[in-house]
Design a protein around this motif. Structure first.
Motif, PDB file in Angstrom:
ATOM      1  N   MET A 135      43.053  43.865  48.332  1.00  0.00           N
ATOM      2  CA  MET A 135      43.572  44.786  47.578  1.00  0.00           C
ATOM      3  C   MET A 135      43.884  44.795  46.480  1.00  0.00           C
ATOM      4  O   MET A 135      44.523  43.266  46.025  1.00  0.00           O
ATOM      5  N   ARG A 136      43.760  45.284  45.547  1.00  0.00           N
ATOM      6  CA  ARG A 136      44.150  45.226  44.038  1.00  0.00           C
ATOM      7  C   ARG A 136      44.986  46.953  43.620  1.00  0.00           C
ATOM      8  O   ARG A 136      44.615  47.278  43.732  1.00  0.00           O
ATOM      9  N   TYR A 137      46.095  46.390  42.961  1.00  0.00           N
ATOM     10  CA  TYR A 137      46.775  47.589  42.203  1.00  0.00           C
ATOM     11  C   TYR A 137      46.592  47.594  40.689  1.00  0.00           C
ATOM     12  O   TYR A 137      46.169  46.604  40.260  1.00  0.00           O
ATOM     13  N   PHE A 138      46.775  48.785  40.814  1.00  0.00           N
ATOM     14  CA  PHE A 138      46.452  49.560  38.936  1.00  0.00           C
ATOM     15  C   PHE A 138      47.873  49.938  38.579  1.00  0.00           C
ATOM     16  O   PHE A 138      47.856  50.896  39.893  1.00  0.00           O
ATOM     17  N   GLY A 139      47.666  50.245  37.772  1.00  0.00           N
ATOM     18  CA  GLY A 139      48.257  51.414  36.900  1.00  0.00           C
ATOM     19  C   GLY A 139      46.850  51.869  35.626  1.00  0.00           C
ATOM     20  O   GLY A 139      46.132  52.599  36.172  1.00  0.00           O
ATOM     21  N   LEU A 140      47.605  52.188  35.050  1.00  0.00           N
ATOM     22  CA  LEU A 140      46.139  52.732  33.324  1.00  0.00           C
ATOM     23  C   LEU A 140      45.248  52.312  33.669  1.00  0.00           C
ATOM     24  O   LEU A 140      43.775  52.704  33.380  1.00  0.00           O
ATOM     25  N   ASP A 141      44.963  51.242  34.183  1.00  0.00           N
ATOM     26  CA  ASP A 141      44.088  50.031  33.768  1.00  0.00           C
ATOM     27  C   ASP A 141      42.988  50.175  34.878  1.00  0.00           C
ATOM     28  O   ASP A 141      41.618  49.631  35.676  1.00  0.00           O
ATOM     29  N   VAL A 151      45.941  51.491  44.481  1.00  0.00           N
ATOM     30  CA  VAL A 151      45.717  50.544  45.312  1.00  0.00           C
ATOM     31  C   VAL A 151      43.878  50.606  45.618  1.00  0.00           C
ATOM     32  O   VAL A 151      43.747  52.345  46.014  1.00  0.00           O
ATOM     33  N   LEU A 152      43.742  49.909  45.061  1.00  0.00           N
ATOM     34  CA  LEU A 152      41.713  49.600  45.548  1.00  0.00           C
ATOM     35  C   LEU A 152      41.634  48.521  47.074  1.00  0.00           C
ATOM     36  O   LEU A 152      41.644  47.306  46.892  1.00  0.00           O
ATOM     37  N   ALA A 153      41.006  49.250  47.231  1.00  0.00           N
ATOM     38  CA  ALA A 153      40.214  48.026  48.328  1.00  0.00           C
ATOM     39  C   ALA A 153      38.934  47.867  48.540  1.00  0.00           C
ATOM     40  O   ALA A 153      37.675  48.588  48.093  1.00  0.00           O
ATOM     41  N   MET A 154      38.733  46.630  47.420  1.00  0.00           N
ATOM     42  CA  MET A 154      36.907  46.610  47.719  1.00  0.00           C
ATOM     43  C   MET A 154      36.681  45.128  48.239  1.00  0.00           C
ATOM     44  O   MET A 154      37.238  44.762  48.640  1.00  0.00           O
ATOM     45  N   SER A 155      35.305  45.533  48.257  1.00  0.00           N
ATOM     46  CA  SER A 155      33.919  44.922  49.070  1.00  0.00           C
ATOM     47  C   SER A 155      33.849  43.449  48.855  1.00  0.00           C
ATOM     48  O   SER A 155      33.782  43.326  47.374  1.00  0.00           O
ATOM     49  N   ASP A 156      33.354  42.240  48.591  1.00  0.00           N
ATOM     50  CA  ASP A 156      32.397  41.503  47.960  1.00  0.00           C
ATOM     51  C   ASP A 156      31.716  41.668  47.301  1.00  0.00           C
ATOM     52  O   ASP A 156      31.906  40.617  46.004  1.00  0.00           O
ATOM     53  N   ASP A 157      30.788  42.470  47.283  1.00  0.00           N
ATOM     54  CA  ASP A 157      29.854  42.874  46.220  1.00  0.00           C
ATOM     55  C   ASP A 157      30.595  44.076  45.124  1.00  0.00           C
ATOM     56  O   ASP A 157      29.183  44.766  43.705  1.00  0.00           O
ATOM     57  N   GLY A 158      32.025  44.451  45.384  1.00  0.00           N
ATOM     58  CA  GLY A 158      32.634  44.574  44.156  1.00  0.00           C
ATOM     59  C   GLY A 158      32.624  46.707  44.330  1.00  0.00           C
ATOM     60  O   GLY A 158      33.109  47.150  43.942  1.00  0.00           O
ATOM     61  N   PHE A 212      40.546  53.657  49.167  1.00  0.00           N
ATOM     62  CA  PHE A 212      41.307  54.063  47.606  1.00  0.00           C
ATOM     63  C   PHE A 212      42.897  54.159  47.866  1.00  0.00           C
ATOM     64  O   PHE A 212      42.937  55.947  49.214  1.00  0.00           O
ATOM     65  N   VAL A 213      43.700  54.624  47.339  1.00  0.00           N
ATOM     66  CA  VAL A 213      45.275  55.419  47.322  1.00  0.00           C
ATOM     67  C   VAL A 213      45.631  55.666  46.166  1.00  0.00           C
ATOM     68  O   VAL A 213      45.740  54.412  45.487  1.00  0.00           O
ATOM     69  N   THR A 214      46.126  57.257  45.838  1.00  0.00           N
ATOM     70  CA  THR A 214      46.165  57.029  44.108  1.00  0.00           C
ATOM     71  C   THR A 214      48.300  57.522  44.004  1.00  0.00           C
ATOM     72  O   THR A 214      47.902  58.747  45.123  1.00  0.00           O
ATOM     73  N   GLY A 215      49.041  57.525  43.403  1.00  0.00           N
ATOM     74  CA  GLY A 215      50.165  58.369  43.327  1.00  0.00           C
ATOM     75  C   GLY A 215      51.011  57.763  41.796  1.00  0.00           C
ATOM     76  O   GLY A 215      50.368  57.610  41.507  1.00  0.00           O
ATOM     77  N   TRP A 216      52.164  58.548  41.853  1.00  0.00           N
ATOM     78  CA  TRP A 216      52.824  59.131  40.984  1.00  0.00           C
ATOM     79  C   TRP A 216      53.689  59.486  41.437  1.00  0.00           C
ATOM     80  O   TRP A 216      54.223  59.970  42.461  1.00  0.00           O
ATOM     81  N   ILE A 217      54.921  59.112  40.343  1.00  0.00           N
ATOM     82  CA  ILE A 217      56.997  59.923  40.491  1.00  0.00           C
ATOM     83  C   ILE A 217      56.521  61.568  40.205  1.00  0.00           C
ATOM     84  O   ILE A 217      55.408  62.463  39.259  1.00  0.00           O
TER      85      ILE A 217
END
Length: 179
Positions: free
Chosen positions: A1-7, A56-63, A68-73
């Motif tokens: 799992m990879r966590y993101f904001g604006l990036d 949050v993105l779940a990525m495979s080994d090949d990218g 995915f899941v997105t949200g905000w306040i």
């Protein structure tokens, strides 16, 4: 799992392709892929800048984005675009203010077909809500009432539906995170 904001915008192409695959398949097969792609990409550019945005993105080994899941306040005043008017109609303005304003809004959750049935959707949702609850300590989301598998998923993992206002049922269902 990879966590993101604006990036998250660094992965906009990969995320958009996953979104289109998920949200033009049944029960959303009536959606045009190109229109869905353009609309999501435009929304993502705006949504990534919302207060409290997280993804949050779940990525495979090949990218490849597998899920995915997105949200905000959720900010006040409560929005009226997209399906938000239906939320207010369904549960009432007082409960919108009490339950949703200041809570973490799950906007999009999707898992590509080849990764379904693995628990990935639950893990993505848990990962985001563990770090993304609003000041009120809760999260919420809405789902289309014709997405029967999606509704069953949220119910199975303990998300609760506030009672609709009498006579105000709509084609969306509101869910609150488990306590």
């Amino acid at each position: 799992m990879r966590y993101f904001g604006l990036d998250i915008l660094d992965f906009a192409d990969e995320l958009t392709e996953a979104y289109v695959e998920v949200f033009t398949a049944p029960p959303w097969e009536h959606r045009d892929a190109e229109a869905t792609r353009a609309a999501f990409r435009e929304r993502l550019e705006t949504d990534a800048r919302r207060p409290g945005f997280r993804a949050v993105l779940a990525m495979s080994d090949d990218g490849e984005v597998e899920g995915f899941v997105t949200g905000w306040i959720t900010q006040g005043p409560f929005r009226t675009d997209r399906a938000y008017g239906k939320v207010t109609s369904r549960i009432g303005a007082d409960r919108v203010n009490e339950l949703l304003i200041g809570a973490f809004e799950i906007d999009e959750l999707g898992v590509r077909s080849h990764a379904r049935g693995t628990g990935l959707g639950r893990r993505l949702l848990s990962a985001l809500t563990a770090t993304g609850r609003g000041p009120r300590g809760r999260a919420w989301l809405l789902a289309w009432n014709q997405a029967h598998d999606t509704l069953a998923f949220y119910r199975r993992i303990g998300w609760q539906e506030p009672e609709p206002m009498p006579g105000n049922e709509t084609d969306i269902v509101v869910f609150l995170s488990p306590r």
